[in-house]
Scaffold this motif. Structure first.
Motif, PDB file in Angstrom:
ATOM      1  N   VAL A   1    -117.964   7.366   2.752  1.00 14.45           N
ATOM      2  CA  VAL A   1    -119.000   7.396   1.711  1.00 14.45           C
ATOM      3  C   VAL A   1    -120.155   8.287   2.157  1.00 14.45           C
ATOM      4  O   VAL A   1    -120.638   9.140   1.386  1.00 14.45           O
ATOM      5  N   VAL A   2    -120.584   8.118   3.415  1.00 16.62           N
ATOM      6  CA  VAL A   2    -121.711   8.897   3.928  1.00 16.62           C
ATOM      7  C   VAL A   2    -121.376  10.390   3.919  1.00 16.62           C
ATOM      8  O   VAL A   2    -122.182  11.228   3.472  1.00 16.62           O
ATOM      9  N   PHE A   3    -120.184  10.703   4.376  1.00 15.85           N
ATOM     10  CA  PHE A   3    -119.799  12.123   4.421  1.00 15.85           C
ATOM     11  C   PHE A   3    -119.771  12.737   3.012  1.00 15.85           C
ATOM     12  O   PHE A   3    -120.296  13.835   2.793  1.00 15.85           O
ATOM     13  N   ASN A   4    -119.160  12.008   2.088  1.00 16.02           N
ATOM     14  CA  ASN A   4    -119.080  12.537   0.713  1.00 16.02           C
ATOM     15  C   ASN A   4    -120.464  12.748   0.099  1.00 16.02           C
ATOM     16  O   ASN A   4    -120.716  13.770  -0.544  1.00 16.02           O
ATOM     17  N   LEU A   5    -121.334  11.767   0.298  1.00 18.81           N
ATOM     18  CA  LEU A   5    -122.677  11.869  -0.291  1.00 18.81           C
ATOM     19  C   LEU A   5    -123.457  13.043   0.293  1.00 18.81           C
ATOM     20  O   LEU A   5    -124.194  13.728  -0.420  1.00 18.81           O
ATOM     21  N   ARG A   6    -123.276  13.290   1.580  1.00 18.06           N
ATOM     22  CA  ARG A   6    -124.035  14.372   2.219  1.00 18.06           C
ATOM     23  C   ARG A   6    -123.357  15.729   2.006  1.00 18.06           C
ATOM     24  O   ARG A   6    -124.017  16.721   1.697  1.00 18.06           O
ATOM     25  N   TYR A   7    -122.063  15.756   2.167  1.00 16.94           N
ATOM     26  CA  TYR A   7    -121.343  17.032   2.108  1.00 16.94           C
ATOM     27  C   TYR A   7    -121.205  17.534   0.658  1.00 16.94           C
ATOM     28  O   TYR A   7    -121.523  18.680   0.372  1.00 16.94           O
ATOM     29  N   TYR A   8    -120.740  16.688  -0.237  1.00 20.62           N
ATOM     30  CA  TYR A   8    -120.497  17.129  -1.624  1.00 20.62           C
ATOM     31  C   TYR A   8    -121.751  16.982  -2.506  1.00 20.62           C
ATOM     32  O   TYR A   8    -122.076  17.881  -3.270  1.00 20.62           O
ATOM     33  N   ASP A   9    -122.389  15.824  -2.417  1.00 22.16           N
ATOM     34  CA  ASP A   9    -123.535  15.590  -3.310  1.00 22.16           C
ATOM     35  C   ASP A   9    -124.847  16.120  -2.734  1.00 22.16           C
ATOM     36  O   ASP A   9    -125.852  16.153  -3.451  1.00 22.16           O
ATOM     37  N   GLU A  10    -124.833  16.478  -1.463  1.00 20.25           N
ATOM     38  CA  GLU A  10    -126.035  16.990  -0.774  1.00 20.25           C
ATOM     39  C   GLU A  10    -127.233  16.058  -0.981  1.00 20.25           C
ATOM     40  O   GLU A  10    -128.351  16.479  -1.279  1.00 20.25           O
ATOM     41  N   MET A  11    -126.930  14.784  -0.863  1.00 26.94           N
ATOM     42  CA  MET A  11    -127.980  13.777  -1.072  1.00 26.94           C
ATOM     43  C   MET A  11    -128.874  13.674   0.166  1.00 26.94           C
ATOM     44  O   MET A  11    -128.387  13.757   1.299  1.00 26.94           O
TER      45      MET A  11
END
Lengths: 158, 182
Positions: free
Chosen positions: B138-148
């Motif tokens: 979840v953390v990776f997706n949020l940072r990598y794809y969503d740039e959150m």
């Protein structure tokens, strides 16, 4: 701005991974996002929206109307019972009249029946030495419905 | 339609004449972000579609009492993350299968999914992401794809910024290693 920050961050952590072109490999059916809001609205309309709970005591008007209703019921009940009690007395008078009439009617019927009998229709009874009192007692026991009007009526037929 | 701020949408929902209209605007504003976040976690379009509907139904019910202590954006992401992870847990329990097999099933789905249009490198990247523990994924997706931002992510996952940075660091390292080998 955040894009640049994340790129720099990833470059420092995993430079080889950062070289990969970032793209979304997944796809959706045609017009999916155009139709999704309508589909969500339909799903929501199927769900029952919880109705707000209103406390009875939260609104003074509810409390006032409740007290008023209570008082109306109490007064209505009071006057109803007063009226019923009055009707009860009237009913009792009416019942007594009815009983008197019924008693007269029954007495007349028996009297007529006895008078209409021929001599041969009357069986001989043993020669009993009965007093009037005994006969009256017998009739009173046998014809219990004459209880309230025995003396007067029987006397009048004699 | 994206020109409405979250505050304006909330005001329209709570005090406007037509809350349905305000909610429709909210759905249109965030549906894609929320859908893709879920889709990256569950991979299958049909599953993602079911979950995104559930997320917005819950948002509709919860918006009545929503107070702007946190942003709508992070609030929706939190609901979406919880729903997606719950879905995966249910799936694992329903079939009494270990996570390893669920992961294999999902990997196979990538290969056979007609809605997956990535090349081999993208498939390899998705396989690497799938091998991560759930939270790291979840953390990776949020940072990598969503740039959150980490601060927003902290609101979504109720985790400290430091822990999230460490989690992302480990995840990115592991993925790089998986993608670059052979």
């Amino acid at each position: 701005m955040e894009k640049k920050i994340t790129n720099n961050e990833l470059h420092q952590i995993a430079p080889e991974l950062n070289k990969l072109r970032k793209e979304n490999p997944f796809a959706v059916p045609v017009d999916y996002f155009q139709e999704l809001p309508q589909s969500i609205q339909q799903s929501i309309s199927k769900e029952k929206k919880p109705s707000p709970v209103v406390s009875f005591f939260s609104n003074p008007r509810f409390v006032l109307s409740g007290i008023t209703t209570f008082l109306v019921i109490i007064f209505a009940g009071y006057f109803y019972f007063i009226k019923e009690a009055s009707n009860g007395l009237n009913n009792q008078d009416w019942v007594m009249d009815e009983l008197a009439w019924y008693s007269d009617y029954q007495t007349d019927v028996y009297y007529d029946m006895v008078l209409s009998l021929e001599d041969n229709q009357v069986e001989e009874t043993p020669d009993l030495d009965l007093t009037d009192e005994q006969i009256i007692d017998y009739l009173l026991d046998y014809s219990y419905y004459l209880v309230d009007y025995p003396a007067v009526e029987i006397d009048s037929y004699q | 339609m994206d020109h409405y701020s979250d505050d304006k949408l909330l005001e329209l929902f709570h005090h406007g004449n037509n809350p349905n209209y305000a909610f429709g605007l909210l759905v249109r504003k965030y549906q894609e972000k929320i859908y893709w976040h879920i889709r990256r976690l569950v991979l299958d379009h049909e599953d993602a579609n079911d979950i995104v509907q559930e997320v917005f139904i819950k948002a509709w019910k919860g918006l009545e009492n929503f107070r702007a202590d946190s942003g709508i954006y992070t609030w929706l992401y939190r609901i979406a993350t919880n729903e997606a992870l719950s879905f995966l847990q249910r799936k694992k329990r329903r079939f009494f299968i270990p996570w390893q097999d669920v992961e294999n099933n999902m990997l196979n789905k990538i290969d056979s999914d007609s809605w997956f249009q990535g090349n081999e490198i993208q498939k390899k990247l998705q396989r690497a992401i799938l091998k991560l523990p759930e939270k790291q994924r979840v953390v990776f997706n949020l940072r990598y794809y969503d740039e959150m931002k980490y601060e927003e992510m902290s609101e979504v996952l109720q985790t400290s910024v430091g822990a999230l940075k460490a989690s992302y660091h480990h995840a990115a390292k592991k993925i790089e290693e998986f993608v670059t080998k052979d």
